[in-house]
Scaffold this active site. Structure first.
Site, PDB file in Angstrom:
ATOM      1  N   HIS A  34       2.100  -4.929 -12.326  1.00 39.06           N
ATOM      2  CA  HIS A  34       2.104  -3.472 -12.371  1.00 39.06           C
ATOM      3  C   HIS A  34       3.066  -3.030 -13.454  1.00 39.06           C
ATOM      4  O   HIS A  34       4.113  -3.652 -13.643  1.00 39.06           O
ATOM      5  CB  HIS A  34       2.550  -2.891 -11.016  1.00 39.06           C
ATOM      6  CG  HIS A  34       2.210  -1.455 -10.873  1.00 39.06           C
ATOM      7  ND1 HIS A  34       3.019  -0.465 -11.362  1.00 39.06           N
ATOM      8  CD2 HIS A  34       1.120  -0.846 -10.333  1.00 39.06           C
ATOM      9  CE1 HIS A  34       2.441   0.701 -11.113  1.00 39.06           C
ATOM     10  NE2 HIS A  34       1.290   0.499 -10.501  1.00 39.06           N
ATOM     11  N   ASP A  37      -4.275  -2.912  -5.304  1.00 39.21           N
ATOM     12  CA  ASP A  37      -5.680  -3.323  -5.319  1.00 39.21           C
ATOM     13  C   ASP A  37      -5.922  -4.708  -4.728  1.00 39.21           C
ATOM     14  O   ASP A  37      -7.067  -5.092  -4.538  1.00 39.21           O
ATOM     15  CB  ASP A  37      -6.206  -3.314  -6.762  1.00 39.21           C
ATOM     16  CG  ASP A  37      -6.287  -1.898  -7.313  1.00 39.21           C
ATOM     17  OD1 ASP A  37      -6.727  -1.017  -6.568  1.00 39.21           O
ATOM     18  OD2 ASP A  37      -5.900  -1.692  -8.472  1.00 39.21           O
TER      19      ASP A  37
END
Ligand code: ACO
Length: 426
Positions: A305, A362
């Site tokens: 991320h 996700d």
């Protein structure tokens, strides 16, 4: 805090610091170019704050995410998606009466213009649902010209309500079109999520009973996706809106940005990757090694991320929910076990540890969507449904702050001036 001083070409320039409510400092370079002739170069905006914002705070080192000051863990446990949408839009949690009015307003606005069905029918049955969703949201601008002026607060409010109210049905129509089933209508007697489930999975030939576990789980997932400050799609919505483009078409741009596999499209990619590994005999090390190989063009989807460098608090909540939901729905999905083992294998590997690559939102969400009966290519549509209140809130904030049109500079690296050569002489 003191000003920041820059020395260039024998001259000194001073820039003020802007400090946020969580003590983050940013150098205000508003006068940099006019004073020094210089610009900053920051591909991917890794070091650039594009705006001040009072909507969402996240601290990637500590794994903190708060909407309007409220920790995501508390909202996930106690709130509902519609309440969170109100909070994001208005800055405060609603009173019981405000919440009831908001729910009624959404229900009253949930019918999609009937002629939009023709748009869906123009798509191949195999069309990706994100392509249909983006087209339909853009088409809403044509059906809502009466509320498209960003300078009129009442129109902005009405446009926000219509879009929030209608996106679930647009999502469900994409599903219905793919399945060649009749398009359904919202049920204003149901809550936001139940109405979406009924219009998506219900058929006119039989009554549809909403499973409460499915409803609660979907509501949780929508809360977790509702905002994430200046991510790729939200920044896109803000920059498109800064040209005074209407809310619908600005959000359509956000839907396009979200679709990319490095952003919201990752949830579909994760599940396809897990299926690939499973069908290939479950050799996790092979795929971890592949992800480390710079020539392989393969990444562990759902890992890493831009901001979270410790853990993604949403991933933590989703992982817990995943176990609970699958147990309650009595689903034994080998991909969940595979995902957990993949996480373990990767997090023992120095490549992932040294780069601070952890599972993101996700990584486990797709396993839950699958358990809820949502097809893989609809996962990113579910993300869009969740992210909508964030997009709308940021568009409104950008508009209220009278943000100048987004127009970055560049450092030109092409050819310097040269004379045109007629084609016969080239
Ligand atoms: N698998 C393998 N290696 C990775 C991964 C991954 N998933 N993610 C990052 N890396 C490596 C990069 O190759 C790079 O290595 P290097 O320093 O040796 O060159 C290093 O880690 C840093 O990666 P960047 O791509 O520079 O990090 P950035 O902040 O630009 O990208 C991103 C973040 C796009 C999320 C990235 O981690 C990624 O591609 N992840 C997979 C896709 C994904 O899950 N996206 C969803 C993100 S969450 C969301 O948007 C909702």
């Amino acid at each position: 805090m003191a000003n920041i001083t820059l020395t260039h070409d024998g001259k000194t320039f001073e820039f003020p610091l802007t400090v946020g409510s969580e003590k983050e400092g940013g150098i205000d370079i508003g006068k940099l170019r006019s004073g020094s002739g210089l610009v900053t170069l920051d591909p991917g905006f890794v070091n650039t704050a594009s705006t001040t914002s009072s909507i969402t705070f996240l601290d990637g080192e500590k794994g903190i995410l708060r909407y309007r000051g409220y920790p995501i863990e508390q909202l996930a446990e106690h709130s509902s998606f519609v309440e969170v949408a109100y909070l994001l839009l208005h800055g405060e949690l609603p009173s019981a009466a405000q919440l009831a009015t908001f729910q009624q307003t959404l229900a009253a606005n949930s019918l999609v213009p009937e002629d939009l069905k023709h748009l869906y029918r123009a798509f191949p049955r195999t069309a990706h649902p994100m392509a249909m969703l983006g087209a339909a949201v853009n088409a809403l601008s044509a059906f809502n010209e009466d509320v498209s002026d960003p300078n009129v607060p009442a129109q902005v409010e009405a446009a926000s309500h219509r879009l929030l109210a209608q996106l679930p049905l647009l999502a469900s129509w994409g599903y219905k079109h793919a399945k060649n089933q009749p398009f359904a209508y919202p049920d204003a007697s149901l809550d936001y999520v139940s109405s979406f489930l009924k219009s998506t999975f219900g058929l006119p030939t039989a009554p549809y009973a909403v499973d409460d576990e499915v409803r609660r789980t979907l509501d949780l997932l929508l809360i977790l996706h509702a905002d994430h400050e200046q991510n790729c799609s939200t920044s896109t919505v803000r920059i498109v809106g800064s040209s005074k483009a209407n809310l619908f078409t600005s959000v359509n741009a956000g839907i396009s940005a979200l679709w990319g596999p490095l952003h919201g499209g990752a949830n579909q990619e994760v599940l396809e990757m897990l299926e690939l590994i499973h069908n290939d005999g479950g050799n996790l090390q092979k795929y971890v090694d592949l992800a480390k190989d710079k020539n392989a063009n393969f990444r562990l989807m759902g890992f890493g991320h831009r901001v979270y460098k410790n853990f993604d608090p949403r991933a933590k909540i989703i992982k817990g929910a995943c176990d609970r939901v699958l147990a309650k729905l009595k689903i034994d999905d080998p991909l969940l076990d595979l995902a957990k083992r993949l996480e373990e294998t990767a997090l023992k590997d120095d490549y992932f540890v040294s780069r601070k690559l952890y599972p993101n939102v996700d990584f486990y969400s797709g396993i839950i969507y699958r358990a809820l009966g949502i097809p893989t290519n609809m996962f990113t549509v579910m993300f869009a449904l969740g992210r909508l209140p964030g997009w709308v809130s940021h568009w409104r904030e950008m508009n209220a702050l009278k943000t100048p049109i987004g127009r970055p500079r560049q450092i030109y690296t092409g050819a310097t001036e040269r004379d045109y050569v007629p084609v016969a002489k080239r």
